[in-house]
Motif scaffolding. Sequence first.
Motif, PDB file in Angstrom:
ATOM      1  N   TYR A  43       0.860  -1.194   0.000  1.00  0.00           N
ATOM      2  CA  TYR A  43       0.000   0.000   0.000  1.00  0.00           C
ATOM      3  C   TYR A  43       0.886   1.230   0.000  1.00  0.00           C
ATOM      4  O   TYR A  43       1.734   1.406   0.877  1.00  0.00           O
ATOM      5  N   ARG A  44       0.701   2.096  -1.010  1.00  0.00           N
ATOM      6  CA  ARG A  44       1.507   3.312  -1.087  1.00  0.00           C
ATOM      7  C   ARG A  44       0.935   4.363  -0.147  1.00  0.00           C
ATOM      8  O   ARG A  44      -0.267   4.655  -0.167  1.00  0.00           O
ATOM      9  N   LEU A  45       1.816   4.926   0.673  1.00  0.00           N
ATOM     10  CA  LEU A  45       1.404   5.940   1.651  1.00  0.00           C
ATOM     11  C   LEU A  45       1.528   7.319   1.003  1.00  0.00           C
ATOM     12  O   LEU A  45       2.590   7.950   1.040  1.00  0.00           O
ATOM     13  N   GLU A  46       0.459   7.793   0.402  1.00  0.00           N
ATOM     14  CA  GLU A  46       0.484   9.099  -0.267  1.00  0.00           C
ATOM     15  C   GLU A  46       0.327  10.213   0.755  1.00  0.00           C
ATOM     16  O   GLU A  46      -0.273  10.033   1.823  1.00  0.00           O
ATOM     17  N   GLU A  47       0.832  11.377   0.415  1.00  0.00           N
ATOM     18  CA  GLU A  47       0.927  12.452   1.392  1.00  0.00           C
ATOM     19  C   GLU A  47      -0.426  12.959   1.862  1.00  0.00           C
ATOM     20  O   GLU A  47      -0.588  13.277   3.048  1.00  0.00           O
ATOM     21  N   ASP A  48      -1.413  13.021   0.996  1.00  0.00           N
ATOM     22  CA  ASP A  48      -2.724  13.539   1.405  1.00  0.00           C
ATOM     23  C   ASP A  48      -3.311  12.711   2.546  1.00  0.00           C
ATOM     24  O   ASP A  48      -3.922  13.261   3.477  1.00  0.00           O
ATOM     25  N   ALA A  49      -3.138  11.411   2.482  1.00  0.00           N
ATOM     26  CA  ALA A  49      -3.712  10.533   3.500  1.00  0.00           C
ATOM     27  C   ALA A  49      -2.758  10.301   4.676  1.00  0.00           C
ATOM     28  O   ALA A  49      -3.209   9.951   5.772  1.00  0.00           O
ATOM     29  N   HIS A  50      -1.475  10.510   4.462  1.00  0.00           N
ATOM     30  CA  HIS A  50      -0.478  10.212   5.504  1.00  0.00           C
ATOM     31  C   HIS A  50       0.536  11.361   5.604  1.00  0.00           C
ATOM     32  O   HIS A  50       1.736  11.174   5.358  1.00  0.00           O
ATOM     33  N   PRO A  51       0.068  12.536   5.976  1.00  0.00           N
ATOM     34  CA  PRO A  51       0.966  13.700   5.986  1.00  0.00           C
ATOM     35  C   PRO A  51       2.099  13.579   7.001  1.00  0.00           C
ATOM     36  O   PRO A  51       3.197  14.095   6.778  1.00  0.00           O
ATOM     37  N   VAL A  52       1.874  12.904   8.126  1.00  0.00           N
ATOM     38  CA  VAL A  52       2.914  12.796   9.162  1.00  0.00           C
ATOM     39  C   VAL A  52       4.128  12.037   8.615  1.00  0.00           C
ATOM     40  O   VAL A  52       5.282  12.413   8.864  1.00  0.00           O
ATOM     41  N   VAL A  53       3.883  10.980   7.869  1.00  0.00           N
ATOM     42  CA  VAL A  53       4.986  10.200   7.297  1.00  0.00           C
ATOM     43  C   VAL A  53       5.832  11.084   6.389  1.00  0.00           C
ATOM     44  O   VAL A  53       7.071  11.074   6.460  1.00  0.00           O
ATOM     45  N   HIS A  54       5.180  11.844   5.549  1.00  0.00           N
ATOM     46  CA  HIS A  54       5.918  12.669   4.591  1.00  0.00           C
ATOM     47  C   HIS A  54       6.617  13.842   5.271  1.00  0.00           C
ATOM     48  O   HIS A  54       7.724  14.220   4.866  1.00  0.00           O
ATOM     49  N   ARG A  55       5.989  14.413   6.310  1.00  0.00           N
ATOM     50  CA  ARG A  55       6.672  15.479   7.048  1.00  0.00           C
ATOM     51  C   ARG A  55       7.933  14.941   7.720  1.00  0.00           C
ATOM     52  O   ARG A  55       9.005  15.551   7.658  1.00  0.00           O
ATOM     53  N   ALA A  56       7.802  13.803   8.363  1.00  0.00           N
ATOM     54  CA  ALA A  56       8.968  13.198   9.016  1.00  0.00           C
ATOM     55  C   ALA A  56      10.031  12.846   7.986  1.00  0.00           C
ATOM     56  O   ALA A  56      11.232  13.026   8.231  1.00  0.00           O
ATOM     57  N   GLY A  57       9.605  12.357   6.828  1.00  0.00           N
ATOM     58  CA  GLY A  57      10.553  12.002   5.779  1.00  0.00           C
ATOM     59  C   GLY A  57      11.309  13.200   5.248  1.00  0.00           C
ATOM     60  O   GLY A  57      12.521  13.126   5.013  1.00  0.00           O
ATOM     61  N   ARG A  58      10.604  14.307   5.045  1.00  0.00           N
ATOM     62  CA  ARG A  58      11.279  15.511   4.549  1.00  0.00           C
ATOM     63  C   ARG A  58      12.282  16.035   5.579  1.00  0.00           C
ATOM     64  O   ARG A  58      13.379  16.468   5.230  1.00  0.00           O
ATOM     65  N   ARG A  59      11.907  15.980   6.839  1.00  0.00           N
ATOM     66  CA  ARG A  59      12.817  16.428   7.899  1.00  0.00           C
ATOM     67  C   ARG A  59      14.069  15.559   7.940  1.00  0.00           C
ATOM     68  O   ARG A  59      15.194  16.075   8.035  1.00  0.00           O
ATOM     69  N   ALA A  60      13.900  14.249   7.854  1.00  0.00           N
ATOM     70  CA  ALA A  60      15.043  13.343   7.876  1.00  0.00           C
ATOM     71  C   ALA A  60      15.925  13.553   6.653  1.00  0.00           C
ATOM     72  O   ALA A  60      17.160  13.601   6.757  1.00  0.00           O
ATOM     73  N   ALA A  61      15.315  13.663   5.481  1.00  0.00           N
ATOM     74  CA  ALA A  61      16.081  13.825   4.248  1.00  0.00           C
ATOM     75  C   ALA A  61      16.884  15.124   4.264  1.00  0.00           C
ATOM     76  O   ALA A  61      18.041  15.152   3.854  1.00  0.00           O
ATOM     77  N   GLU A  62      16.263  16.181   4.768  1.00  0.00           N
ATOM     78  CA  GLU A  62      16.968  17.463   4.824  1.00  0.00           C
ATOM     79  C   GLU A  62      18.155  17.388   5.780  1.00  0.00           C
ATOM     80  O   GLU A  62      19.241  17.887   5.482  1.00  0.00           O
ATOM     81  N   ALA A  63      17.961  16.744   6.934  1.00  0.00           N
ATOM     82  CA  ALA A  63      19.041  16.638   7.913  1.00  0.00           C
ATOM     83  C   ALA A  63      20.209  15.825   7.370  1.00  0.00           C
ATOM     84  O   ALA A  63      21.368  16.099   7.694  1.00  0.00           O
ATOM     85  N   LEU A  64      19.913  14.830   6.538  1.00  0.00           N
ATOM     86  CA  LEU A  64      20.954  13.938   6.025  1.00  0.00           C
ATOM     87  C   LEU A  64      21.479  14.360   4.655  1.00  0.00           C
ATOM     88  O   LEU A  64      22.424  13.745   4.148  1.00  0.00           O
ATOM     89  N   GLY A  65      20.873  15.368   4.051  1.00  0.00           N
ATOM     90  CA  GLY A  65      21.322  15.805   2.742  1.00  0.00           C
ATOM     91  C   GLY A  65      20.892  14.900   1.618  1.00  0.00           C
ATOM     92  O   GLY A  65      21.541  14.858   0.555  1.00  0.00           O
ATOM     93  N   VAL A  66      19.793  14.163   1.794  1.00  0.00           N
ATOM     94  CA  VAL A  66      19.249  13.311   0.733  1.00  0.00           C
ATOM     95  C   VAL A  66      18.296  14.153  -0.105  1.00  0.00           C
ATOM     96  O   VAL A  66      17.304  14.684   0.405  1.00  0.00           O
ATOM     97  N   VAL A  67      18.591  14.280  -1.380  1.00  0.00           N
ATOM     98  CA  VAL A  67      17.797  15.169  -2.228  1.00  0.00           C
ATOM     99  C   VAL A  67      16.767  14.427  -3.070  1.00  0.00           C
ATOM    100  O   VAL A  67      15.868  15.039  -3.636  1.00  0.00           O
ATOM    101  N   ALA A  68      16.868  13.119  -3.172  1.00  0.00           N
ATOM    102  CA  ALA A  68      15.926  12.347  -3.986  1.00  0.00           C
ATOM    103  C   ALA A  68      14.545  12.318  -3.330  1.00  0.00           C
ATOM    104  O   ALA A  68      14.405  12.427  -2.111  1.00  0.00           O
TER     105      ALA A  68
END
Length: 383
Positions: A43-68
Amino acid sequence: MLSVLGYHQSVLAVVRRQDERAWAALHGGPEGDLGDALLRNAYRLEEDAHPVVHRAGRRAAEALGVVAEVEYFQVSGEPNAAYLHQAEPVILFQGPLLDRLDEDELTAVIGHELAHRLLWEAEDGGYLAVDRLLDAAAGDARTPSHYLETHRRWSLATELFADRGALTACGDLSTTIRALLKLETGLSTADPAAYLRQAESLDLRSGSRGTTHPEAVGRAWALKNWVEGEYVEELVTGPLDVDAPDLLDAVLLRELSRDFAAVIAQTEGLRTDAVATAAAGFADAPGVAAGTVRFDEPLTVRPVDGAPMPRPRPLTKATKRYLCYLLLDLATADPDAGDAGLIASLALARRSGLPGYVDVADDELGWSDKQRARFVRASEVIG
């Protein structure tokens, strides 16, 4: 940017040198596209239905320098998370993990998974190539045991690196350990401070016994000590064990044998042509010049290829017993050395931190109680 562990650096150097063709064959980019399989079975966790996952993901990616752009999927099973190394990274959640984590803890878990991507992309994909090589070796029944032990330790080191990614992503040690505990135990609440006190009651520098991951208590201990600037790679390597060497230890043991043989051959009472000839049989190991390890103090070993090792690395009982037999072999290589050679070897063993040598020599040579006492007293006079 996170720094890879010294263990990773050393194994990469040795594998590239010893297995260049295999390394080149496995060197490459991400795995094949799993998109269709994921869409069919997860099951794909899309942002509209699962905003917390995507917010946490963006925060982690930014902290680690992951741009993909990261995609998230969910499947059934026991609580877990996994990183899938695609051109566009995928994190796969399993079971009720997301229900147990708050947003900060989820950031830590995603940071752990994204750290795997950082490692696989470092050194132009070199660490990914080593990982593929060791995985392939582990699945082959013909693989020598020191490759299997390297695979085990490599996996442990990789998880420690990923844990540092988790801490970097969320920015808080307690949050990182709490997320780890929730994942490992299934608890909805956990006390990181109590777990760190539990860790301090163990001798974790003696090494992890884990096969793919260090024990959770060791991971918590390693994170705390990493934050404090302490060296923690003993959790991966443990003591130097002749019975369970990895690729690096195989080199160290050859050098240790060569250096000890050189010291023995230069010891007063054993400095004969016959002993020197026997000691020369250990001189074919690659590395630094013979005799640079100190054997007039508790034994220590050097790192391979410059890996950091600020503390002396202890030797297991099996390794010390092996060195006792090496010493006895050389001490008896020249019959003309006689009792003087044996007495000199007892003195050297005591200076070198090998108290078991007298028992080994007694067992092999069949000394009487009187002989043993005389030899020991004479060796104590030498100092």
